[in-house]
Motif scaffolding. Structure first.
Motif, PDB file in Angstrom:
ATOM      1  N   ASP A  76       0.800  -1.216   0.000  1.00  0.00           N
ATOM      2  CA  ASP A  76       0.000   0.000   0.000  1.00  0.00           C
ATOM      3  C   ASP A  76       0.834   1.268   0.000  1.00  0.00           C
ATOM      4  OD1 ASP A  76       1.019  -0.167   2.534  1.00  0.00           O
ATOM      5  OD2 ASP A  76      -0.879   0.210   3.570  1.00  0.00           O
ATOM      6  N   ARG A  77       2.172   1.127  -0.003  1.00  0.00           N
ATOM      7  CA  ARG A  77       3.035   2.301  -0.020  1.00  0.00           C
ATOM      8  C   ARG A  77       4.450   1.834  -0.351  1.00  0.00           C
ATOM      9  NH1 ARG A  77       2.542   0.372   5.011  1.00  0.00           N
ATOM     10  NH2 ARG A  77       4.283   0.541   6.489  1.00  0.00           N
ATOM     11  N   GLY A  91       6.529  -1.604   3.905  1.00  0.00           N
ATOM     12  CA  GLY A  91       6.190  -0.370   3.202  1.00  0.00           C
ATOM     13  C   GLY A  91       7.340   0.232   2.425  1.00  0.00           C
ATOM     14  N   LYS A 150       6.064  -0.935  -3.342  1.00  0.00           N
ATOM     15  CA  LYS A 150       4.729  -1.328  -3.792  1.00  0.00           C
ATOM     16  C   LYS A 150       4.911  -1.900  -5.184  1.00  0.00           C
ATOM     17  CE  LYS A 150      -0.036   0.363  -4.169  1.00  0.00           C
ATOM     18  NZ  LYS A 150      -0.943   1.516  -3.863  1.00  0.00           N
ATOM     19  N   GLU A 154       0.046   7.030  -7.125  1.00  0.00           N
ATOM     20  CA  GLU A 154      -0.376   6.307  -5.916  1.00  0.00           C
ATOM     21  C   GLU A 154       0.662   6.378  -4.803  1.00  0.00           C
ATOM     22  OE1 GLU A 154      -3.563   2.845  -7.043  1.00  0.00           O
ATOM     23  OE2 GLU A 154      -1.473   2.257  -6.762  1.00  0.00           O
ATOM     24  N   THR A 155       1.925   6.356  -5.171  1.00  0.00           N
ATOM     25  CA  THR A 155       2.993   6.305  -4.169  1.00  0.00           C
ATOM     26  C   THR A 155       3.558   7.680  -3.847  1.00  0.00           C
ATOM     27  OG1 THR A 155       4.649   5.915  -5.890  1.00  0.00           O
ATOM     28  CG2 THR A 155       3.661   3.970  -4.844  1.00  0.00           C
TER      29      THR A 155
END
Length: 235
Positions: free
Chosen positions: A24-25, A58, A61, A105-106
């Motif tokens: 998610d990251r 994390g 991704k 997204e990142t």
């Protein structure tokens, strides 16, 4: 480990593309499958599990898209010019759809690209064609010359999607800023392709790591050792 499935309509390809995303990251990594492999292949063969720690912490991704191998270089039912044209459209999808998606997204302005075997070709071609978009390139058992798929035919679409042809003449400044790792092994059927590409990079003064592992062949066990090692070089 967070896993999400995506399917979207690509205007560049005029068809739907499927993809798995892990995490998610973290730094965005576009990871291609091997020859004719689907978007879930890297999960099925354990490559994703080999880097589970990086995803769960994390740090990365990982985006695993489909390729168009069966409509491009491996489609013997169409003319080589059509194979190359279709691949150019695939490259546009990566450039204008997937890479911007991953960066958005990142919140990171560049991507890493990676792949095993023919997935290494996809990664290298994208990195060398669009070095302004790529911070890291990791190939494992890659092959980088697609003239073997063109039946002796040659045109600009083939030239500009064949790294060993266009890279020697490229002066894009960002090429010298990419963290490049070419992973191969002592008994890898693609070892010579890696040595050839390494020689091209050396002649251009582009720093890279040609990692030749002993006592290993062209197969998933060594790639699952390489991939976490290479991800650890992401800063």
């Amino acid at each position: 480990m967070i896993e999400k499935y995506h399917r979207w309509y690509s205007p560049n390809l005029n068809l739907h593309v499927e993809m798995l995303v892990f995490g998610d990251r973290g730094f965005p990594v576009i990871l291609f499958p091997t020859t004719k492999g689907r978007y879930h292949q890297n999960k099925d063969f354990g490559l994703i599990d080999s880097v589970k720690w990086f995803v769960e912490q994390g740090l990365v991704k990982i985006y695993c898209p489909d390729t168009l191998d069966d409509r491009t270089w491996y489609d013997k039912g169409i003319h080589p010019a059509d194979r190359a044209r279709n691949y150019s459209w695939y490259d546009k999808m990566l450039l204008h759809e997937l890479a911007p998606w991953a960066m958005h997204e990142t919140g990171i302005g560049k991507v890493a690209v990676a792949g095993c075997s023919f997935g290494g070709y996809h990664a290298a071609n994208f990195a060398f064609k669009h070095p302004e978009k790529v911070a890291h390139l990791f190939t494992m058992g890659g092959a980088f010359d697609i003239k073997m798929f063109t039946d002796g035919f040659y045109n600009d679409d083939i030239f500009y999607n064949n790294p060993v042809d266009y890279l020697p003449g490229s002066n894009a400044g960002d090429l010298w800023n990419i963290n490049i790792v070419l992973g191969t092994s002592e008994h890898d059927i693609c070892k010579d392709y890696n040595i050839q590409l390494s020689n091209i990079l050396n002649k251009k003064g582009i720093k890279h790591w040609l990692d030749i592992r002993p006592n290993a062949s062209h197969d998933w066990p060594i790639w699952k050792e390489m991939f976490p090692h290479y991800l650890s070089t992401i800063k």
